[in-house]
Every structure is written in C-alpha cells, then in structure tokens.
Motif scaffolding. Structure first.
Motif, PDB file in Angstrom:
ATOM      1  N   GLU A 585       0.838  -1.208   0.000  1.00 29.79           N
ATOM      2  CA  GLU A 585       0.000   0.000   0.000  1.00 29.79           C
ATOM      3  C   GLU A 585       0.871   1.256   0.000  1.00 29.79           C
ATOM      4  N   ILE A 586       1.950   1.237   0.776  1.00 37.06           N
ATOM      5  CA  ILE A 586       2.874   2.378   0.812  1.00 37.06           C
ATOM      6  C   ILE A 586       3.549   2.557  -0.544  1.00 37.06           C
ATOM      7  N   LEU A 587       3.958   1.448  -1.152  1.00 38.20           N
ATOM      8  CA  LEU A 587       4.608   1.518  -2.470  1.00 38.20           C
ATOM      9  C   LEU A 587       3.670   2.089  -3.519  1.00 38.20           C
ATOM     10  N   GLY A 588       2.393   1.727  -3.426  1.00 37.92           N
ATOM     11  CA  GLY A 588       1.419   2.265  -4.375  1.00 37.92           C
ATOM     12  C   GLY A 588       1.320   3.774  -4.273  1.00 37.92           C
ATOM     13  N   ARG A 589       1.252   4.292  -3.058  1.00 33.19           N
ATOM     14  CA  ARG A 589       1.174   5.750  -2.881  1.00 33.19           C
ATOM     15  C   ARG A 589       2.460   6.442  -3.327  1.00 33.19           C
ATOM     16  N   LEU A 590       3.594   5.807  -3.010  1.00 33.85           N
ATOM     17  CA  LEU A 590       4.880   6.368  -3.439  1.00 33.85           C
ATOM     18  C   LEU A 590       4.979   6.415  -4.955  1.00 33.85           C
ATOM     19  N   ASP A 591       4.502   5.352  -5.594  1.00 35.37           N
ATOM     20  CA  ASP A 591       4.561   5.264  -7.056  1.00 35.37           C
ATOM     21  C   ASP A 591       3.756   6.381  -7.697  1.00 35.37           C
ATOM     22  N   ARG A 592       2.543   6.628  -7.185  1.00 36.20           N
ATOM     23  CA  ARG A 592       1.702   7.683  -7.759  1.00 36.20           C
ATOM     24  C   ARG A 592       2.333   9.058  -7.553  1.00 36.20           C
ATOM     25  N   ALA A 593       2.918   9.280  -6.389  1.00 40.38           N
ATOM     26  CA  ALA A 593       3.559  10.576  -6.121  1.00 40.38           C
ATOM     27  C   ALA A 593       4.779  10.774  -7.014  1.00 40.38           C
ATOM     28  N   CYS A 594       5.535   9.700  -7.241  1.00 39.92           N
ATOM     29  CA  CYS A 594       6.709   9.801  -8.111  1.00 39.92           C
ATOM     30  C   CYS A 594       6.317  10.066  -9.552  1.00 39.92           C
ATOM     31  N   HIS A 595       5.190   9.466  -9.990  1.00 47.00           N
ATOM     32  CA  HIS A 595       4.738   9.654 -11.366  1.00 47.00           C
ATOM     33  C   HIS A 595       4.446  11.113 -11.677  1.00 47.00           C
ATOM     34  N   ILE A 596       3.915  11.823 -10.714  1.00 54.11           N
ATOM     35  CA  ILE A 596       3.588  13.236 -10.965  1.00 54.11           C
ATOM     36  C   ILE A 596       4.669  14.153 -10.381  1.00 54.11           C
ATOM     37  N   PHE A 597       5.820  13.565  -9.999  1.00 52.71           N
ATOM     38  CA  PHE A 597       6.957  14.331  -9.470  1.00 52.71           C
ATOM     39  C   PHE A 597       6.546  15.231  -8.312  1.00 52.71           C
ATOM     40  N   CYS A 599       7.252  15.903  -5.048  1.00 47.99           N
ATOM     41  CA  CYS A 599       8.289  15.641  -4.043  1.00 47.99           C
ATOM     42  C   CYS A 599       7.778  15.855  -2.622  1.00 47.99           C
ATOM     43  N   ASP A 600       6.869  16.816  -2.450  1.00 49.77           N
ATOM     44  CA  ASP A 600       6.295  17.041  -1.119  1.00 49.77           C
ATOM     45  C   ASP A 600       5.600  15.783  -0.618  1.00 49.77           C
ATOM     46  N   THR A 601       4.766  15.194  -1.488  1.00 51.28           N
ATOM     47  CA  THR A 601       4.026  13.993  -1.099  1.00 51.28           C
ATOM     48  C   THR A 601       4.961  12.818  -0.883  1.00 51.28           C
ATOM     49  N   VAL A 602       6.004  12.698  -1.744  1.00 49.02           N
ATOM     50  CA  VAL A 602       6.981  11.617  -1.573  1.00 49.02           C
ATOM     51  C   VAL A 602       7.595  11.693  -0.183  1.00 49.02           C
ATOM     52  N   ARG A 603       7.991  12.891   0.215  1.00 53.11           N
ATOM     53  CA  ARG A 603       8.627  13.019   1.523  1.00 53.11           C
ATOM     54  C   ARG A 603       7.622  12.821   2.665  1.00 53.11           C
ATOM     55  N   GLU A 604       6.398  13.256   2.441  1.00 53.77           N
ATOM     56  CA  GLU A 604       5.371  13.051   3.464  1.00 53.77           C
ATOM     57  C   GLU A 604       5.121  11.558   3.689  1.00 53.77           C
ATOM     58  N   ILE A 605       5.081  10.788   2.589  1.00 51.41           N
ATOM     59  CA  ILE A 605       4.874   9.338   2.704  1.00 51.41           C
ATOM     60  C   ILE A 605       6.018   8.692   3.468  1.00 51.41           C
ATOM     61  N   GLY A 612      11.385   5.949  10.903  1.00 49.32           N
ATOM     62  CA  GLY A 612      12.168   6.790  11.797  1.00 49.32           C
ATOM     63  C   GLY A 612      12.738   7.996  11.085  1.00 49.32           C
ATOM     64  N   PHE A 613      12.138   8.374   9.929  1.00 40.08           N
ATOM     65  CA  PHE A 613      12.652   9.458   9.095  1.00 40.08           C
ATOM     66  C   PHE A 613      12.244  10.810   9.666  1.00 40.08           C
ATOM     67  N   THR A 614      13.233  11.592  10.068  1.00 38.14           N
ATOM     68  CA  THR A 614      12.994  12.955  10.562  1.00 38.14           C
ATOM     69  C   THR A 614      13.939  13.900   9.817  1.00 38.14           C
ATOM     70  N   PRO A 615      13.479  14.445   8.694  1.00 39.83           N
ATOM     71  CA  PRO A 615      14.353  15.321   7.896  1.00 39.83           C
ATOM     72  C   PRO A 615      14.800  16.537   8.694  1.00 39.83           C
ATOM     73  N   ASN A 616      16.039  16.934   8.475  1.00 39.38           N
ATOM     74  CA  ASN A 616      16.581  18.087   9.202  1.00 39.38           C
ATOM     75  C   ASN A 616      16.771  19.301   8.299  1.00 39.38           C
ATOM     76  N   ASN A 617      16.075  19.299   7.149  1.00 37.94           N
ATOM     77  CA  ASN A 617      16.189  20.430   6.238  1.00 37.94           C
ATOM     78  C   ASN A 617      14.917  20.536   5.393  1.00 37.94           C
ATOM     79  N   GLU A 618      14.769  21.655   4.732  1.00 34.50           N
ATOM     80  CA  GLU A 618      13.658  21.834   3.814  1.00 34.50           C
ATOM     81  C   GLU A 618      13.866  20.955   2.583  1.00 34.50           C
ATOM     82  N   LEU A 619      12.803  20.751   1.826  1.00 40.21           N
ATOM     83  CA  LEU A 619      12.896  19.968   0.601  1.00 40.21           C
ATOM     84  C   LEU A 619      13.864  20.650  -0.372  1.00 40.21           C
TER      85      LEU A 619
END
Length: 651
Positions: A585-597, A599-605, A612-619
């Motif tokens: 299910e996660i891969l499906g959402r990632l795939d759709r976000a990648c298809h339309i480029f 990046c915000d949604t990719v990082r949100e997923i 344990g992903f905690t980004p320390n910078n802006e996109l």
C-alpha cells in the motif's frame, strides 16, 4: 673534463675503456719488473717487449670475451668484478708463459707482482669512476630514511641506490636485534632516533618498507610517525612485486586505509562455498565501488558464472576487463557475463536471471550520495526503493535462491531521503520474505567505506595536492570507516547467514572524527595544518557547514538488542518489519507521487511510514524548487488545472 667523458655515447665510452686498459696493462707490466728489481727498469731486450705485446693483446681480447666493456661502470656489479679478476689472472698467466717460452729475461716473481698491479689499475680505476659518479648523483638525489631493515627495506635500498631520485641515508626498525647493524653502508636506528636523523640529514621523506605487516602494526607505526615533520610514503605490496604487477621502487603516498584499517579475520570458506562456488551469481551495480569489490572476491571463490549487471557503460567495461585479467592470471574457470541495464526494468531483470539461471544475487546498485539524492528526490526513491523492489520481484519469478541487499548505516533513524529510501528498501525485502519462501532475502548494513565514490578520503587527498583548503562540513562530524575489501568480504559471509528477512550489521570499529582524519592526512604527507595556533602552516581546513540531509553522526542499529552470529564482526539486528500488504500500500502511494513528481508527497509518505525518518532540512529537490518558483507566478486556477492534468497522466 671528467663529466665530458661521462656524457659520451656508449660506444665511445667503450673505446675509451679499451684505450685506458691498453695503457694500464703495459704500465703494470713495466712496474712489476721495476718493483722486483727495485730499480728503474729500461727494457733493452726485444723479447721482453714481445712478451709485453702478447700479454696486452690477449688481455684485451679476454676482457672483450668476458663482457667487461659491456658493463656500465656506474652500475658495476659482482659479475663485472669477477670478469676483472678472471681477465687479470689470465693476463698474468699469459705474461708468465710468453716470457718463459720466449726465454725473455723476466724475473719469475714479476707475473705475481703484475697480477696485483693490474688488478689495482684495471679494477681500481673502474671503482674510482663508479665512486665519483655515485658521489655526484648522491648530491643531486633526495635524501630519504627507510623504515624497515628487513628484506623489503634492503631490496628498496638496492633499487634506490641504482635509481636517480632518492638517496637512502639510514634505516629505522622496531626490531632491537637489527638496531646498530649496518646494511649496505647504512646504519639501522631505533624509531626514537627519528627526530635527530631528520634534523641531521635534512630529510623530508620517509619510505615505509615493512613488507606484509598486519594493519594493526602499520597503524601503530603511522600513528607514531604522524606528528613528525616528514612526508611518509610506502612501497607496493610485496605480493604485487613478486607477481610482477609492480616494482619495489615504485613509491606511492601512504594509504589512509593503513591508518584506519584493521587486521582481517579469516573468512569462513564453508559459508562462501555454499552460495558462491559452482553457482551462477549476479551483482547489480557491478561497476560501483562496493559492487566491483564484491565481483573481485566472488570470482576468487570460483562461481560457475558471474553476471555483471551495470547501468554505466564505462564502469561495466572497466570491471569486465579487470576481471578478465584476474581470471586469466589465476587460471580460473569462471564465465563472465557483462550485461547493461537498469534495476528499474523488472522484465529485463527477470529475463536476464532466467536466461543465465541466476542462483544468488548481490544487490549493490543504489544512489548513495546524500546531497545528490536530496537534490533528486524522485530519482533517488525510484532507484533505491523501486529498483530494489523490481529486482527482488524478478528474483522471485526467476526462482533465485538467495538475494542480498547492500544497505547503509544511514538507514538508521534517517535524516535524509537517501537513508529513508534504503530503510524503505529493507522493509520491502522483509515484506517479500513474509510473502513467499522460495527466495531467501537478507540485508547487510554498514557505514562508509574508504575510497568509495563519494568518500572524503580521495577528496581530501586531491585537495591536499592542490594546496588546500580541505573542506570539512563540521568540526564535530564523525563517521564509521571500513576498507572496501573488508566490507565486501563481510557482506559475502553475512549474506549467507540469513534465514529470511534478516538485517545484518557489520562491526565498523571505532568512529573517526573527520576533522582529525583530515589533519592526519596532512601530516602524513609531510605538511602542517594552517590554523590560529600555526599561521605558518601549509594546508587550511575550511568548515563549510552540514549539507542537506547530513547529520553529525551515524548509527548502525535502530534497536539496542542485537544478536551475535558465528562471525565476531557480524551482528543480527532486531528491527521493525511490516506485512507485505502494508508495504504494498505504501509503495502504491509512493509510485503515484513519483509519477507526478510530487516531491512534497513523496517526503510526506516517507515521514509517515515507520522508518524513523525525521528530515533536518527543507525539501531540496532542484527541479521541484524551480517549478515551485515558476508556479508561484501563475494564477491559482492555472496551478489547479496543471495539478489535475498531472494526476490524470499518472492514472
């Protein structure tokens, strides 16, 4: 005048040598009689002169026959000295025989006196020329100290004496039984005397000649040498010298691997034979730093065939040619299959695996440079997550027995997209391991390897050679380091321990402060760091600030309860895993976000997934940032229409 003769062409020097001997021999003959008679002798008898003439002609002929005039005086060897002694001995016998047969009035002891005088004139003149040439060259050559008075050190000194660049002035050795001894005119000193030797001889360079000493010993020696004001260089590995791949006089800069590396632990042949020997093995990313070393070690364990899968044409060409040479040198019967392709083409991967009957896969293909993946989010996720998924699915369909993922310490509590994508790839394989039982999946996680693409070591070395500055992101940043061969060896063994879905962690040793590493490299190259304490130094260290997604330290474990294994440097991690349904299910959402480029949604997923992903910078994706700048200047209704169109394209 003397230098004029030294610069003459080779054939003219030979003519000059013949003329010189033609003068020295009659002089020795005449003096031998003078010494015997103890007076100035004037030969009045023609028979004596005739005996002299026979002796001179025969002696020159014997010297020519013995090859004395082909010997280069500055490189005069034992063979040439033997030729001189043999030729003079024959000459003395001819002198004695000719004077006896001709009944010339020559004292019987004169030939013995002549033998000594001729040896002095013919051999001594050559030794004088040799000493003069060596003394002249010695003044022009750079003085060096050799660390190690064993076989390697003595061979190195021999080579350097004959060369044009370096002049050894002393040996240094830890072995107390050698200290005080003299080899080839050079005294062996204790390492404690190094500072005095450097000052006494004005030496700027030390050559390390300690043969096949273990990494632990080399590391101790280099740590002792590091504070000294001297550049440390080394000679090639003796195995390379013996095999002809290198010459002992080929001096090279010290490898930082010698400072940080550990003594290897003998691998388990049984572990490697079970999954490599007589098997069809495939390595993805075969031309990369880790992939290529895996290939080198796999080949030596005699697989039936090795499939080299690589996207880069040049990298594939390079590793294929190198392995062909290795296979021929070792006389191995390994069929190499260089195949170009992308890990994002599942059907292509499946066809390759089925065509060659692949049994074991080592998946090393990945984008691993943290800032570059931050700037190219979608491609990083596509390659690291979906590339791993597609390769794994192809392996399942092709009935591959074992699949090993090369992971990273940056997958632990990641602060960047690269680390998050590799942790996601681990979850994919854990999910697939639960979904089926035919293909055994496992992951091997480790930190930085010295000399890999993107490693700081080659970057620092280049910066030092250019005169600096060395760029370090932060004064407190620390990293684990391991040599590429050790990492590859442990990967091969760890991959063969798993039962399915296992995450293995390599013991990386002690963490290294990058700023300290930079300082050690500067000192080992005979330079000094330029800072507030030492404004007259050579190389400055510039701190540039942490890059996007970078953190001060890396971890190898998420949990705190690792399991031991049969290998002392391999641990088994206890990590969270998801069911395949959740992963899919996660891969499906990632795939759709990648298809339309998106990046915000990719990082949100990635953030919402238990990575344990905690980004320390802006996109920081470059294209996304550019599009956002341009989109900000469009009316709201236009931006909405474009977003809908992109979504339709993805569907």
């Amino acid at each position: 005048m003397f230098d004029f003769f030294l610069n003459l062409p080779r054939y003219q020097k030979r003519i000059f040598s013949v003329i010189a001997d033609s003068l020295c021999i009659p002089l020795a003959l005449w003096l031998s009689i003078c010494v015997r008679l103890e007076k100035f002798y004037i030969p009045e008898n023609n028979l004596v002169l005739f005996s002299f003439g026979i002796t001179i002609v025969v002696t020159i002929a014997v010297f020519i026959r013995l090859g004395l005039y082909r010997a280069v005086i500055r490189y005069l060897s034992n063979h040439a000295l033997i030729a001189v002694v043999s030729g003079v001995s024959v000459s003395a016998l001819v002198f004695s025989a000719s004077s006896f047969l001709l009944k010339a009035p020559v004292p019987r002891s004169a030939p013995f006196i002549y033998w000594g005088l001729a040896l002095l004139f013919v051999g001594g003149s050559r030794m004088l020329v040799r000493s003069y040439v060596h003394q002249t060259q010695r003044k022009l050559k750079e003085k060096v100290i050799i660390y190690g008075a064993g076989t390697s050190g003595i061979q190195l000194a021999n080579a350097l004496f004959q060369g044009q660049e370096f002049q050894p002035v002393a040996y240094v050795d830890d072995d107390k039984t050698r200290q005080g001894s003299i080899f080839q005119g050079l005294r062996v000193h204790s390492p404690a005397a190094l500072s005095k030797l450097i000052e006494k001889y004005g030496v700027n360079k030390l050559l390390l000649a300690i043969g096949s000493a273990p990494h632990s010993q080399r590391s101790l020696i280099l740590r002792y040498l590091e504070p000294l004001p001297i550049k440390v260089q080394t000679i090639p590995n003796m195995a390379d010298v013996v095999s002809g791949r290198a010459k002992i006089e080929e001096i090279k800069d010290i490898e930082i691997e010698d400072l940080l590396g550990r003594d290897p632990i003998a691998p388990s042949d049984q572990l490697l034979d079970d999954y490599i020997k007589n098997k069809v093995v495939m390595v993805t990313g075969a031309g990369g730093s880790i992939g290529s070393e895996l290939c080198r070690q796999i080949v030596q364990h005699k697989p039936k065939s090795l499939v080299l899968f690589e996207l880069s044409e040049f990298n594939l060409y390079a590793i294929h040619n190198e392995l062909l040479t290795l296979v021929n040198e070792l006389g191995l019967d390994v069929d190499l299959k260089p195949v170009m392709g992308s890990v994002q083409k599942e059907h292509r991967l499946e066809v390759i695996m089925k065509s060659f009957g692949v049994q074991t896969v080592y998946h090393a293909a990945a984008y691993k440079h943290v800032p570059l993946v931050e700037h190219n989010v979608v491609e990083g996720v596509r390659n690291n997550v979906f590339g791993t998924w597609y390769t794994a699915e192809a392996a399942i369909k092709a009935k591959v027995e074992t699949f090993v993922l090369i992971s990273t310490d940056k997958a632990v509590r990641p602060t960047n997209v690269m680390g998050a994508s590799k942790r996601m790839a681990e979850l994919v394989l854990q999910g697939l391991s639960q979904r089926q039982n035919n293909t055994r999946f496992c992951m091997v996680r480790f930190g930085n390897v010295l000399g890999s693409s993107g490693s700081v070591v080659p970057l620092f070395r280049t910066q030092i050679k250019k005169g600096g500055p060395i760029t370090v992101t932060h004064p407190d940043i620390i990293r684990y380091f391991m040599t590429i061969p050790e990492a590859a060896q442990l990967v091969l063994q760890a991959g063969n321990m798993g039962q399915g879905g296992d995450v293995f962690v390599l013991d990386m040793g002690e963490q290294v402060r990058i700023a300290d590493l930079a300082r050690k490299m500067v000192h080992l190259m005979g330079l000094e760091v330029k800072d507030e304490k030492n404004p007259e130094g050579n190389i400055e260290i510039a701190y540039t600030g942490l890059r996007p997604g970078e953190k001060l330290y890396e971890e190898l474990l998420i949990g705190d309860d690792p399991q031991g294994t049969d290998h002392p440097r391999i641990m088994k991690a206890r990590e969270l895993s998801l069911s395949w349904e959740e992963v899919e299910e996660i891969l499906g959402r990632l795939d759709r976000a990648c298809h339309i480029f998106d990046c915000d949604t990719v990082r949100e997923i990635l953030e919402s997934t238990p990575l344990g992903f905690t980004p320390n910078n802006e996109l920081e994706d470059l294209v996304w940032k550019q599009d956002k700048c341009e989109a900000a200047m469009l009316p709201d209704n236009v931006r909405k229409i474009e977003r809908v169109e992109l979504s339709k394209t993805a569907d």
